[in-house]
Design a protein around this motif. Sequence first.
Motif, PDB file in Angstrom:
ATOM      1  N   ILE A 106      43.587  25.091  54.402  1.00  0.00           N
ATOM      2  CA  ILE A 106      43.245  25.294  52.998  1.00  0.00           C
ATOM      3  C   ILE A 106      43.408  26.774  52.663  1.00  0.00           C
ATOM      4  N   SER A 107      44.173  27.074  51.603  1.00  0.00           N
ATOM      5  CA  SER A 107      44.362  28.463  51.202  1.00  0.00           C
ATOM      6  C   SER A 107      44.194  28.606  49.693  1.00  0.00           C
ATOM      7  N   ARG A 108      43.988  29.830  49.269  1.00  0.00           N
ATOM      8  CA  ARG A 108      43.805  30.136  47.853  1.00  0.00           C
ATOM      9  C   ARG A 108      44.588  31.412  47.541  1.00  0.00           C
ATOM     10  N   SER A 109      45.303  31.400  46.429  1.00  0.00           N
ATOM     11  CA  SER A 109      46.044  32.595  46.034  1.00  0.00           C
ATOM     12  C   SER A 109      45.073  33.707  45.680  1.00  0.00           C
ATOM     13  N   SER A 110      45.355  34.899  46.194  1.00  0.00           N
ATOM     14  CA  SER A 110      44.505  36.064  45.952  1.00  0.00           C
ATOM     15  C   SER A 110      45.384  37.232  45.543  1.00  0.00           C
ATOM     16  N   ALA A 111      44.837  38.107  44.704  1.00  0.00           N
ATOM     17  CA  ALA A 111      45.567  39.295  44.267  1.00  0.00           C
ATOM     18  C   ALA A 111      44.652  40.503  44.380  1.00  0.00           C
ATOM     19  N   PHE A 112      45.230  41.638  44.745  1.00  0.00           N
ATOM     20  CA  PHE A 112      44.498  42.889  44.885  1.00  0.00           C
ATOM     21  C   PHE A 112      45.281  43.988  44.187  1.00  0.00           C
ATOM     22  N   GLU A 113      44.580  44.873  43.494  1.00  0.00           N
ATOM     23  CA  GLU A 113      45.206  45.994  42.790  1.00  0.00           C
ATOM     24  C   GLU A 113      44.709  47.307  43.380  1.00  0.00           C
ATOM     25  N   ARG A 114      45.634  48.220  43.611  1.00  0.00           N
ATOM     26  CA  ARG A 114      45.256  49.530  44.167  1.00  0.00           C
ATOM     27  C   ARG A 114      44.741  50.424  43.041  1.00  0.00           C
ATOM     28  N   LEU A 115      43.516  50.906  43.206  1.00  0.00           N
ATOM     29  CA  LEU A 115      42.868  51.714  42.179  1.00  0.00           C
ATOM     30  C   LEU A 115      42.896  53.205  42.464  1.00  0.00           C
ATOM     31  N   SER A 116      43.085  53.585  43.729  1.00  0.00           N
ATOM     32  CA  SER A 116      43.114  55.008  44.066  1.00  0.00           C
ATOM     33  C   SER A 116      43.977  55.249  45.286  1.00  0.00           C
ATOM     34  N   ILE A 117      44.325  56.510  45.463  1.00  0.00           N
ATOM     35  CA  ILE A 117      45.121  56.957  46.606  1.00  0.00           C
ATOM     36  C   ILE A 117      44.229  57.918  47.394  1.00  0.00           C
ATOM     37  N   PRO A 118      44.250  57.878  48.730  1.00  0.00           N
ATOM     38  CA  PRO A 118      43.403  58.785  49.507  1.00  0.00           C
ATOM     39  C   PRO A 118      43.664  60.256  49.166  1.00  0.00           C
ATOM     40  N   SER A 119      42.618  61.050  49.198  1.00  0.00           N
ATOM     41  CA  SER A 119      42.736  62.488  48.986  1.00  0.00           C
ATOM     42  C   SER A 119      41.773  63.184  49.943  1.00  0.00           C
ATOM     43  N   SER A 120      41.764  64.508  49.909  1.00  0.00           N
ATOM     44  CA  SER A 120      40.852  65.245  50.794  1.00  0.00           C
ATOM     45  C   SER A 120      39.391  64.997  50.407  1.00  0.00           C
ATOM     46  N   GLN A 121      39.134  64.711  49.129  1.00  0.00           N
ATOM     47  CA  GLN A 121      37.765  64.450  48.674  1.00  0.00           C
ATOM     48  C   GLN A 121      37.348  63.001  48.891  1.00  0.00           C
ATOM     49  N   SER A 122      38.308  62.100  48.853  1.00  0.00           N
ATOM     50  CA  SER A 122      38.019  60.675  49.040  1.00  0.00           C
ATOM     51  C   SER A 122      39.074  60.090  49.980  1.00  0.00           C
ATOM     52  N   PRO A 123      38.798  60.053  51.294  1.00  0.00           N
ATOM     53  CA  PRO A 123      39.818  59.654  52.269  1.00  0.00           C
ATOM     54  C   PRO A 123      40.169  58.165  52.268  1.00  0.00           C
ATOM     55  N   LEU A 124      39.438  57.343  51.522  1.00  0.00           N
ATOM     56  CA  LEU A 124      39.720  55.908  51.498  1.00  0.00           C
ATOM     57  C   LEU A 124      40.346  55.490  50.178  1.00  0.00           C
ATOM     58  N   SER A 125      41.273  54.541  50.237  1.00  0.00           N
ATOM     59  CA  SER A 125      41.827  53.957  49.024  1.00  0.00           C
ATOM     60  C   SER A 125      40.848  52.926  48.488  1.00  0.00           C
ATOM     61  N   LYS A 126      40.903  52.675  47.202  1.00  0.00           N
ATOM     62  CA  LYS A 126      40.069  51.637  46.598  1.00  0.00           C
ATOM     63  C   LYS A 126      40.971  50.523  46.096  1.00  0.00           C
ATOM     64  N   TYR A 127      40.568  49.293  46.375  1.00  0.00           N
ATOM     65  CA  TYR A 127      41.302  48.109  45.950  1.00  0.00           C
ATOM     66  C   TYR A 127      40.343  47.179  45.244  1.00  0.00           C
ATOM     67  N   GLU A 128      40.838  46.501  44.227  1.00  0.00           N
ATOM     68  CA  GLU A 128      40.002  45.566  43.493  1.00  0.00           C
ATOM     69  C   GLU A 128      40.623  44.186  43.578  1.00  0.00           C
ATOM     70  N   PRO A 129      39.840  43.170  44.011  1.00  0.00           N
ATOM     71  CA  PRO A 129      40.363  41.813  43.970  1.00  0.00           C
ATOM     72  C   PRO A 129      40.470  41.373  42.519  1.00  0.00           C
ATOM     73  N   LEU A 130      41.541  40.680  42.188  1.00  0.00           N
ATOM     74  CA  LEU A 130      41.773  40.205  40.831  1.00  0.00           C
ATOM     75  C   LEU A 130      41.572  38.709  40.768  1.00  0.00           C
ATOM     76  N   GLU A 131      41.152  38.221  39.654  1.00  0.00           N
ATOM     77  CA  GLU A 131      40.984  36.775  39.466  1.00  0.00           C
ATOM     78  C   GLU A 131      42.310  36.188  39.015  1.00  0.00           C
ATOM     79  N   ILE A 132      42.738  35.143  39.685  1.00  0.00           N
ATOM     80  CA  ILE A 132      44.006  34.493  39.341  1.00  0.00           C
ATOM     81  C   ILE A 132      43.718  33.201  38.615  1.00  0.00           C
TER      82      ILE A 132
END
Length: 69
Positions: free
Chosen positions: A43-69
């Motif tokens: 059983i699978s479900r379609s999922s989508a993710f959008e990249r909200l940020s790019i790593p920088s020296s102040q924020s070393p992690l990227s942020k992703y948001e799951p989207l509703e399909i």
Amino acid sequence: MAEHAPYDRIQFTVGAGDVPVKLLDQLALGGRLVLPLRIRGSISRSSAFERLSIPSSQSPLSKYEPLEI
């Protein structure tokens, strides 16, 4: 595939057991990854993710948001 990154869109047509982080990292800012994620067994479900940020020296992690399909 990584040599041509960043991508605006990446779409999978085959199911995945989890979100491939290496592919998320190849998305451009605002880019989207769409893939069917396995929930249980076959059983699978379609999922989508959008990249909200790019790593920088102040924020070393990227942020992703799951989207509703």
